[in-house]
Write an enzyme that holds these catalytic residues in place. Structure first.
Site, PDB file in Angstrom:
ATOM      1  N   ASP A   1       0.792  -0.984   0.147  1.00 55.16           N
ATOM      2  CA  ASP A   1      -0.075   0.077   0.149  1.00 55.16           C
ATOM      3  C   ASP A   1       0.914   1.363   0.110  1.00 55.16           C
ATOM      4  O   ASP A   1       2.197   0.993   0.227  1.00 55.16           O
ATOM      5  CB  ASP A   1      -0.774  -0.112   1.353  1.00 55.16           C
ATOM      6  N   LEU A   2       0.399   2.497  -0.173  1.00 54.77           N
ATOM      7  CA  LEU A   2       1.243   3.528  -0.088  1.00 54.77           C
ATOM      8  C   LEU A   2       0.986   4.344   0.973  1.00 54.77           C
ATOM      9  O   LEU A   2       1.838   4.451   2.019  1.00 54.77           O
ATOM     10  CB  LEU A   2       0.731   4.444  -1.460  1.00 54.77           C
TER      11      LEU A   2
END
Length: 217
Positions: free
Chosen positions: A10-11
């Site tokens: 995920d970012l």
């Protein structure tokens, strides 16, 4: 913890602390639409889930108003909010070490792909990624399970052995589960240990250093 060959990240809340830019963009959208400013606790819930879903569920907006809010958000975010953001300490070294160990590193984020690429390039993290995959600007792909499926397809991956997702919210865990993948919960991000455990996280990392140990020993 088993040895993984492919790691999906995920970012927001996992690689970078993007809260200031996201929350300022939500505030801008609320002012633009003349909405009552949400409480800080409500604003924090925008961190992680797909944006249009948050405008609908957290602010109770109709589909039409949620779309207007997203459009207003995107007036502020691409120019200013996108870089009100910083990389978590230890993340560049983690990604570099994963690549040095021969791992495949894939970004799988509910943030629009165009924005994700700009952020990863701005912070010099793109060099460590084999693929950068995200949502669409037209909202046709925003759900985390859909993003993960798209990332696997983009990478040409059909054998799901040795693959793990890393994310900080239940959406990451549940999205991974729908794709038959385990997920390591990044507790240092925007979720909580309880949220991630209840969603079914395979393991938890309180810090980036702990995540490094889980992935590389």
């Amino acid at each position: 913890m088993r040895n993984y060959d492919v790691i999906l990240f995920d970012l927001d809340g996992t690689l970078t602390d993007s809260a200031p830019g996201i929350l300022n963009s939500v505030r801008y959208a609320c002012r633009k639409l003349g909405l009552e400013m949400p409480a800080e606790a409500t604003l924090r819930k925008f961190l992680g889930p797909p944006l249009i879903e948050s405008f609908r569920t957290l602010l109770g907006l109709s589909d039409a108003d949620a779309n207007r809010a997203v459009s207003a958000f995107r007036e502020y975010f691409p120019e200013t909010g996108i870089f009100e953001n910083e990389v978590y300490p230890g993340v560049p070294a983690l990604l570099a070490d994963l690549k040095a160990a021969g791992k495949t590193v894939i970004l799988a984020t509910s943030k629009p792909e165009a924005f994700a690429k700009r952020i990863m390039e701005h912070f010099d993290l793109a060099q460590h990624c084999d693929f950068i995959c995200g949502a669409t600007l037209d909202e046709t792909r925003t759900d985390k399970a859909e993003v993960i499926a798209y990332a696997l397809e983009t990478a040409g991956i059909t054998d799901k052995t040795g693959i793990v997702m890393v994310g900080d919210r239940e959406h990451d865990v549940l999205g991974a589960k729908k794709n038959g993948l385990p997920c390591i919960g990044a507790v240092y991000g925007y979720g909580t240990a309880g949220e991630l455990t209840n969603a079914g996280a395979a393991a938890l990392a309180d810090t980036v250093d702990e995540l490094h140990k889980l992935l590389l020993g």
